[in-house]
Design an enzyme around this catalytic site. Structure first.
Site, PDB file in Angstrom:
ATOM      1  CG  HIS B  50      -1.927   1.067   1.268  1.00 21.81           C
ATOM      2  ND1 HIS B  50      -3.120   0.975   0.593  1.00 21.81           N
ATOM      3  CD2 HIS B  50      -1.939   2.270   1.873  1.00 21.81           C
ATOM      4  CE1 HIS B  50      -3.823   2.057   0.785  1.00 21.81           C
ATOM      5  NE2 HIS B  50      -3.131   2.874   1.564  1.00 21.81           N
ATOM      6  CD  GLU B  95      -4.919   7.639  -1.602  1.00 21.65           C
ATOM      7  OE1 GLU B  95      -3.765   7.946  -1.895  1.00 21.65           O
ATOM      8  OE2 GLU B  95      -5.472   7.983  -0.551  1.00 21.65           O
ATOM      9  CB  SER B  96      -8.618   2.294  -3.720  1.00 22.87           C
ATOM     10  OG  SER B  96      -7.404   1.999  -3.063  1.00 22.87           O
ATOM     11  CG  HIS B  97     -10.575   4.398   2.059  1.00 23.00           C
ATOM     12  ND1 HIS B  97     -11.120   4.829   3.226  1.00 23.00           N
ATOM     13  CD2 HIS B  97      -9.232   4.370   2.274  1.00 23.00           C
ATOM     14  CE1 HIS B  97     -10.149   5.075   4.103  1.00 23.00           C
ATOM     15  NE2 HIS B  97      -9.013   4.803   3.556  1.00 23.00           N
ATOM     16  CG  HIS B  99      -8.985  -4.047   1.435  1.00 23.24           C
ATOM     17  ND1 HIS B  99      -8.492  -3.568   0.236  1.00 23.24           N
ATOM     18  CD2 HIS B  99      -8.793  -5.375   1.420  1.00 23.24           C
ATOM     19  CE1 HIS B  99      -8.008  -4.593  -0.461  1.00 23.24           C
ATOM     20  NE2 HIS B  99      -8.170  -5.695   0.240  1.00 23.24           N
ATOM     21  NE  ARG B 118      -5.959  13.493   6.110  1.00 26.36           N
ATOM     22  CZ  ARG B 118      -6.978  12.655   6.302  1.00 26.36           C
ATOM     23  NH1 ARG B 118      -8.175  13.131   6.572  1.00 26.36           N
ATOM     24  NH2 ARG B 118      -6.800  11.354   6.244  1.00 26.36           N
ATOM     25  CG  ASP B 119      -3.511  12.461  -0.623  1.00 29.13           C
ATOM     26  OD1 ASP B 119      -2.628  12.609   0.235  1.00 29.13           O
ATOM     27  OD2 ASP B 119      -3.933  11.345  -0.988  1.00 29.13           O
ATOM     28  CG  ASP B 270      -2.451  13.297   4.192  1.00 30.40           C
ATOM     29  OD1 ASP B 270      -3.346  12.483   4.420  1.00 30.40           O
ATOM     30  OD2 ASP B 270      -1.552  13.104   3.350  1.00 30.40           O
ATOM     31  CD  GLN B 316      -9.100   9.052   8.242  1.00 22.58           C
ATOM     32  OE1 GLN B 316      -9.460   9.695   7.276  1.00 22.58           O
ATOM     33  NE2 GLN B 316      -8.110   8.186   8.171  1.00 22.58           N
TER      34      GLN B 316
END
Lengths: 229, 746
Positions: B50, B95-97, B99, B118-119, B270, B316
């Site tokens: 990751h 971007e993936s989330h 899982h 944030r990115d 971040d 977070q």
């Protein structure tokens, strides 16, 4: 028409209102941080939409305690104009400047879309450029716009001609099917007895330019401009 | 030197952190000793796939990253940045989330949005739009419905509250995603080029601040979690899913952007995956500096946390800020205005070491670069998948043609993947910021940039069935179709970000799919001269039922120099002439029609000719600039018939394609079902005013693009030759009700 846009932590329509007044209406406008204890001299105070304090506790429930709100109340008391849009409306309810309360939408979901509104009272400083009964297109975007008040209050609002906007079908019928959130009597916006404090869930600042698909909301600014200049 | 533990024990701990024995030896070589437990944890997350891309890096290198207007290239910072003229630049990333969303859809999706925001604002950009690409199992399954509801509500929760409009995206449903949904979130921000902020730590003695939410045990080891397959036991990973607070992030966003003009900030990063560890080592590595931090000073929301837990937490809404020495009071003043607490946790040092203290005690001491950039790289074994021959040998032309094409059209419009996504986007505030020029539903989302004439068009796209049937061609088409969507609205593609969702890369067949998809993407990017500016790779998308279809999601960004030259995707008025642009073949392999009406996901998917594709873009962009186009819609799933129906579904008024003599346009060699529902690439449906028809025909000829007049815009009934005659009102209802009738009215 000098305007102040109050910025609470979590406001997110502040810059939209600011843009609408400065760039679309060419009127002087400034931001006022919620911790301020004085308001700059102004004719109109805008409480913008957003999620003040992240909607923690209740929508508008914490923002009403911001220092600037004492000044907003004083401004209203002198008969000068205040408009609360979406979260701003919720803050006006929480601070007692308007009667009633907000419940979650009956679908329990956030809804963002254009709705049809019928102008019920075109005699206010906010709506004088509309025709009574006119159907206009202005978007909503909220999860908690289900206006609620007791029967006595509702009767008072009706008797005082204080319901300014109702959700209707495109043809102007106030049917339940046209009610996006379950609000009492299809109410979308109300005004105080004195006629200088308006609260509404729809966003006029989002419907003030042709490029955005509707200019119906601009008429509110134009009405105010004629009354306040 | 930090205190050491027993060697055998540390080896076991290393293994439990996903580090191989070889990696452990490598770590020993870097450190010149056995690592401590916190150090193992730090290497474990930073060297997970990751964070390190240790498997995918050699393949990702195939993608073109260069471009004259690229200000920040892929992999250099939190997001890529492209100059768009007038002193403005755009930062964007997807971007993936996946899982986290599989185990806890609401918070998983919400924090995915929070992370991508944030990115973007760490680059000094104001986030102006969100998009997302979602994939779920078949809606007949209660699990898929629960995941859809949860994910959409989570995205709405975060995006609505922070006040960044979710202006578009895509939602697909297929059994392949059963139990392993894909949640890919994209954000785009605008900045003044000269105000670009970097995630860099430099200047010996400069203070390092920790800002935002306090650190808890949530998300502990989330990056390692994302580098595993989803199993029956994954629900026990729920503590790996973080909880988002969009309100706090809104405060962070405003405070960070307010900091830029003060000049008090050196760098900003971040804390996403691998949290405190990642942000400290990456900023130090970029600045070729060292850094000393004290975890005892990190604000915590739980008592009794160990240094290990603080280093690896993925709580977070936290940022690391490197300030200019002597300007600490400026930093503190801005943050305190926003009721945020900035805590000095360390400082930039000479050398290259990241030293982590817990009060007086040194708990980790690692060269920052070794953690951030020097993970081992693996060349994964690959093998052409065995299933390919079987699926590709299927000949769709062996199937009978449908008797009732009108019925086929209705079934396609009723399919949740094609149907209206109003049920989804109505829950998103898609209008806040008052820049949304195209409301959701057009080929690409389009926003204006206030104070400039420019517009930005964005599309996310991927046809994963194509990628499954032919990974190379599928990768190519994913890029081309996303670009075509942007072009259809009048945008010139300037860059793309990608989210590469695949199964377990240790499976040679999966890795082969991965490489072939990337090669297809590369060839499309090179042909169109569009650089890849970043993104992410999400492997291990497998449920007990198997791997997902290879899904390289593309987020394509285009720029319109004059937003007034935009072209909507819907018919605008009666009487306009309809053209079909491009050639149609017998392309039924891998089509939606085949899956929905014949229950087959086989065959050779459509081929894409990049030369023809480019010519089509040139024609459409030129015709747009010449104000010839009234509307333009790309042909994709469901082919010509679905596209013509969709063109009539504008919000204002239903309009209908009247093409009574459509038969005349069909080439003899092409079957009727292929003509109406086939998915031949490089085609569009455009409308022009009657007076402009000749000019458009001429322009198409000059550009070497085939076009055919197929009818006119009318009202009432859709008429497609003798094949289809259907009330637009009924078709619209079918298309609009498909989702609510399956998941409930809202």
């Amino acid at each position: 028409m000098k305007c102040s846009v109050v910025v609470f932590p979590g406001s997110n329509c502040d810059s939209d209102c600011f843009h609408s007044i400065r760039d679309v209406m060419s009127q002087p406008v400034e931001y006022v941080w919620h911790k301020e204890t004085t308001l700059p001299p102004c004719d109109l105070v805008i409480l913008p939409g957003g999620f003040s304090y992240g909607d923690y506790l209740r929508t508008g429930g914490i923002a009403r305690f911001s220092p600037v709100m004492r000044e907003v109340a004083r401004h209203a008391k002198t008969g000068r104009a205040v408009i609360g849009i979406c979260n701003g409306f919720q803050i006006l309810l929480e601070s007692g400047l308007l009667p009633g309360a907000m419940l979650r939408n009956r679908s329990l979901s956030f809804r963002c879309e254009y709705v049809s509104l019928r102008v019920e009272n075109s005699g206010t400083m906010f709506t004088k450029n509309f025709k009574k009964g006119e159907v206009v297109k202005i978007p909503i975007a909220h999860g908690e716009g289900n206006y609620f008040c007791d029967e006595k209050t509702l009767a008072g609002l009706l008797a005082g001609n204080q319901v300014v906007f109702r959700y209707v079908t495109p043809n102007g019928a106030a049917l339940d099917s046209a009610n996006p959130n379950g609000s009492a009597d299809n109410i979308a916006g109300i005004i105080n007895g004195k006629g200088n404090v308006l609260g509404m869930m729809p966003h006029p600042e989002r419907a003030a330019e042709t490029i955005l698909g509707s200019q119906d909301g601009k008429k509110i600014w134009e009405s105010l401009l004629e009354c306040l200049k | 030197m930090p205190e050491m533990t027993d060697t055998q024990l540390t080896r076991d701990i290393a293994r439990s952190h996903g580090l191989t024995p070889e990696e452990y030896e490598h770590i020993k070589k870097i450190l010149g000793r056995d690592p401590t437990v916190p150090e193992i944890g730090m290497f474990g997350v930073m060297w997970s796939e990751h964070c390190s891309y240790k498997c995918s890096r050699p393949v990702l290198k195939l993608l073109p990253r260069e471009g004259a207007k690229v200000l920040v290239k892929a992999g250099e910072e939190n997001a890529g940045v492209i100059d768009i003229g007038d002193g403005l630049a755009i930062a964007f990333k997807i971007e993936s989330h996946n899982h986290p969303s599989a185990v806890e859809p609401f918070q998983g999706a919400a924090t995915g949005v929070g992370g991508i925001l944030r990115d973007i604002f760490t680059m000094g950009a104001r986030p102006v739009l969100l998009m997302n690409s979602l994939r779920f199992g078949n809606l007949e399954s209660p699990v898929a419905r629960r995941l859809l509801r949860g994910v959409v509500a989570g995205i709405a929760h975060y995006g609505n509250c922070i006040g960044v409009p979710t202006v578009g995206g895509e939602v697909y449903f297929d059994e392949s995603y059963e139990g392993n949904p894909l949640v890919n979130a994209m954000c785009l921000g605008i900045l003044r080029s000269k105000e670009l902020v970097k995630g860099i730590a430099k200047g010996t003695g400069n203070p390092v601040f920790y800002v935002g939410s306090a650190t808890g045990r949530d998300g502990l080891g989330g990056a390692s979690f994302a580098s595993r397959e989803i199993t029956e036991a994954s629900n026990q990973d729920r503590p790996s899913v973080q909880v988002g607070d969009p309100f706090l992030e809104k405060l962070l966003l405003e405070a960070c952007l307010e900091m830029i003009p003060t000049g008090a900030m050196v760098g900003l990063q971040d804390m996403g995956a691998a949290g405190f560890t990642c942000s400290t080592c990456e900023t130090a590595a970029r600045g070729l500096a060292g850094m000393t931090v004290d975890v005892a000073r990190v604000p915590r929301r739980e008592t009794g946390m160990t240094p290990y837990e603080v280093l690896l937490s993925e709580s977070q809404e936290r940022m690391l800020l490197i300030a200019e020495k002597g300007k600490e009071d400026v930093i503190e003043k801005v943050f305190s205005k926003w009721d945020l607490h900035a805590e000095k946790v360390g400082e930039v040092t000479e050398g290259n070491l990241l030293k982590v203290y817990d009060g007086e005690k040194l708990v980790a001491e690692i060269p920052a670069k070794a953690l951030a950039d020097e993970s081992p790289v693996y060349v994964c074994a690959e093998k052409e998948p065995a299933y390919l021959k079987e699926v590709q040998s299927f000949d769709p032309l062996s199937l009978p043609e449908p008797k009732d094409c009108g019925e086929v059209l209705k079934r396609l419009l009723d399919h949740p993947s094609i149907a209206s996504k109003e049920w989804v986007y109505r829950q998103y505030d898609h209008m806040v910021r008052t820049d949304t020029v195209f409301l959701p539903g057009h080929d690409a989302a389009l926003i204006r940039i206030k104070g400039s004439k420019k517009g930005v068009a964005v599309s996310t796209d991927c046809n994963s069935v194509y990628c499954y049937l032919d990974p190379y061609e599928g990768g190519k088409i994913a890029v081309a179709e996303a670009a075509r969507n942007v072009v259809a609205t009048g945008g010139v593609p300037v860059g793309l970000t990608n989210c590469l969702n695949f199964g377990n890369p240790m499976d040679p067949e999966i890795f082969w799919q991965f490489r072939r998809c990337v090669e297809g993407m590369r060839d499309a990017c090179l042909a169109m001269n569009v650089p890849v500016t970043g993104g992410n790779v999400s492997f291990y998308n497998e449920s007990p039922q198997g791997a997902i279809y290879p899904t390289p999601t593309i987020g394509m960004v285009g720029v319109l120099d004059d937003v007034d030259l935009r072209v909507p995707s819907f018919f605008q008025k009666e009487g306009d002439v309809i053209f079909l642009v491009g050639e149609t073949g017998n392309d039924l392999g891998g089509t939606h029609y085949l899956a929905v009406c014949h229950g087959v996901k086989k065959g050779i998917p459509p081929r894409l000719d990049l030369e023809k594709e480019k010519k089509l873009y040139d024609l459409i962009l030129k015709a747009g600039r010449d104000r010839l186009l009234v509307s333009c819609h790309d042909l994709s799933e469901g082919g010509l018939a679905v596209a013509l129906a969709e063109c009539g579904f504008s919000r204002e008024k239903l309009l209908a394609a009247h093409c009574p003599e459509l038969e005349k346009v069909k080439p003899d060699a092409v079957r009727t079902d292929a003509f109406l529902f086939g998915e031949t690439q490089t085609r569009m449906v455009v409308t022009v005013e009657k007076e402009s028809a000749e000019a458009f025909r001429k322009l198409a000829g000059e550009n070497g693009v085939l076009c055919a007049e197929i009818g006119a815009v009318g009202a009432g009934k859709l008429k497609l030759g003798k094949w289809i005659e259907a009330s637009m009102k009924e078709l619209h209802a079918e298309w609009r009700e498909a989702l609510p009738k399956r998941v409930g009215v809202i």
